[in-house]
Design a protein around this motif. Structure first.
Motif, PDB file in Angstrom:
ATOM      1  N   GLU A   1     -37.739  27.508  15.160  1.00  0.00           N
ATOM      2  CA  GLU A   1     -36.347  27.797  14.824  1.00  0.00           C
ATOM      3  C   GLU A   1     -35.556  28.304  16.030  1.00  0.00           C
ATOM      4  OE1 GLU A   1     -33.795  30.328  11.481  1.00  0.00           O
ATOM      5  OE2 GLU A   1     -35.874  30.864  11.938  1.00  0.00           O
ATOM      6  N   ASN A   2     -36.166  29.144  16.850  1.00  0.00           N
ATOM      7  CA  ASN A   2     -35.421  29.702  17.986  1.00  0.00           C
ATOM      8  C   ASN A   2     -35.798  29.076  19.329  1.00  0.00           C
ATOM      9  OD1 ASN A   2     -37.856  30.981  18.558  1.00  0.00           O
ATOM     10  ND2 ASN A   2     -37.085  33.068  18.310  1.00  0.00           N
ATOM     11  N   GLY A   3     -36.382  27.895  19.278  1.00  0.00           N
ATOM     12  CA  GLY A   3     -36.593  27.127  20.507  1.00  0.00           C
ATOM     13  C   GLY A   3     -37.816  27.514  21.292  1.00  0.00           C
ATOM     14  N   CYS A   4     -38.958  27.664  20.614  1.00  0.00           N
ATOM     15  CA  CYS A   4     -40.186  28.045  21.319  1.00  0.00           C
ATOM     16  C   CYS A   4     -40.610  26.961  22.306  1.00  0.00           C
ATOM     17  CB  CYS A   4     -41.318  28.300  20.322  1.00  0.00           C
ATOM     18  SG  CYS A   4     -41.945  26.816  19.494  1.00  0.00           S
ATOM     19  N   LEU A   5     -41.507  27.343  23.194  1.00  0.00           N
ATOM     20  CA  LEU A   5     -42.027  26.406  24.176  1.00  0.00           C
ATOM     21  C   LEU A   5     -42.832  25.309  23.481  1.00  0.00           C
ATOM     22  CD1 LEU A   5     -41.626  26.782  27.282  1.00  0.00           C
ATOM     23  CD2 LEU A   5     -44.054  27.360  27.396  1.00  0.00           C
ATOM     24  N   GLN A   6     -42.716  24.108  24.001  1.00  0.00           N
ATOM     25  CA  GLN A   6     -43.550  22.984  23.590  1.00  0.00           C
ATOM     26  C   GLN A   6     -44.352  22.533  24.806  1.00  0.00           C
ATOM     27  OE1 GLN A   6     -41.092  19.861  21.823  1.00  0.00           O
ATOM     28  NE2 GLN A   6     -39.583  21.420  21.250  1.00  0.00           N
ATOM     29  N   VAL A   7     -45.612  22.205  24.594  1.00  0.00           N
ATOM     30  CA  VAL A   7     -46.458  21.732  25.688  1.00  0.00           C
ATOM     31  C   VAL A   7     -47.156  20.445  25.262  1.00  0.00           C
ATOM     32  CG1 VAL A   7     -46.835  24.094  26.513  1.00  0.00           C
ATOM     33  CG2 VAL A   7     -48.532  23.040  25.017  1.00  0.00           C
ATOM     34  N   ILE A   8     -47.528  19.631  26.238  1.00  0.00           N
ATOM     35  CA  ILE A   8     -48.344  18.446  25.983  1.00  0.00           C
ATOM     36  C   ILE A   8     -49.754  18.768  26.453  1.00  0.00           C
ATOM     37  CG2 ILE A   8     -48.655  15.994  26.383  1.00  0.00           C
ATOM     38  CD1 ILE A   8     -45.684  15.761  26.958  1.00  0.00           C
TER      39      ILE A   8
END
Length: 281
Positions: free
Chosen positions: A146-153
């Motif tokens: 919701e608040n734009g957490c980190l995304q990783v591959i």
């Protein structure tokens, strides 16, 4: 000698997937002290600058190089931090603090970070060995989708450095290779609580969405380097100065200075934000 902070399984997992999450790396009273300092230290606020994403939304950050006797310096110099980093980077060379930054994603207006690798930035500083660099993010608020957490591959650090060009004012990775990675490897949303730490490889592809929620998402992200890794386009010197380690209890028990003596980065002086020509290739 630094004590062993991580298990062998955690070290293996870092090398396998390019990151590990350490729950409750900082205790609640440590998080409160760090967050209050981030909110109240006027020097940090006066040295903050904005970076626009491709849509024009802004992420605000303050970045400094030499870790001092402030509460952030005590965190980045703590035995638990340096001990963990040393285990993950390995080698015989001492750990040095490259820089730390407080990222401020305010409700509704906090911008996105485009897909990138930290080495996509630090390649312009001409660091030679990406395996001797690491980033550590400590969440100062809860981070979720919701608040734009980190995304990783997961596992994308094994691709090596991907070409980067400009995406807004940020450096963004070649989207053809990002899309290939997304077809091949798992996308992970790094949803964490305040005090959790994410330790990740400098070639791990990661991004974050804009913060469209009603809640702030603040974090401190520190880059560390082994002294054996030279940088040929870096004017600061902290990246080659071994960290003067302090005990973990310094964060709470020691008197803390303000950041008034910190060597903050000025936006116009960041080599990563200057065009060199190859970004358009």
């Amino acid at each position: 000698m630094l004590t062993q902070k991580l298990t062998p399984d955690q070290v293996d997992l870092y090398h396998q997937q390019g990151y590990i999450i350490i729950k409750s790396f900082c205790k609640p009273d440590e998080v409160n002290k760090l967050y209050n300092a981030a909110l109240e230290d006027t020097t940090m606020l006066n040295n903050a600058f904005d970076l626009n994403d491709q849509s024009g939304k802004k992420t605000r950050l303050s970045l400094w190089f030499t870790p001092g006797n402030d509460v952030f310096g005590y965190l980045t110099r703590s035995e638990k931090m340096i001990g963990s980093v040393k285990q993950l980077l390995g080698g015989d060379a001492p750990v040095c603090h490259y820089h730390s930054k407080v990222l401020q994603k305010e409700p509704k207006v906090g911008g996105a970070w485009e897909w990138h690798q930290d080495y996509g930035y630090w390649y312009k500083n001409q660091f030679m060995f990406p395996d001797q660099l690491i980033s550590v993010m400590v969440a100062l608020n809860r981070a979720n989708k919701e608040n734009g957490c980190l995304q990783v591959i997961k596992g994308s650090h094994k691709m090596g450095r991907v070409n980067h060009g400009f995406a807004g004012e940020q450096m963004g990775a070649d989207m053809q290779m990002v899309n290939n990675a997304l077809k091949t490897m798992e996308l992970v949303y790094v949803e964490v609580e305040a005090g959790d730490a994410l330790m990740f490889h400098t070639n791990l592809l990661h991004r974050s969405e804009a913060n469209l929620s009603d809640h702030s998402r603040w974090s401190i992200i520190s880059g560390f380097n082994l002294q054996s890794n030279p940088a040929y386009n870096e004017t600061s010197t902290s990246y080659k100065v071994p960290v003067n380690v302090v005990p973990d209890n310094a964060i709470i028990d020691w008197d803390a200075d303000s950041l008034s003596n910190a060597d903050f980065l000025k936006k116009e002086n960041d080599p990563a934000l200057k065009e060199t020509g190859w970004e358009k290739a």
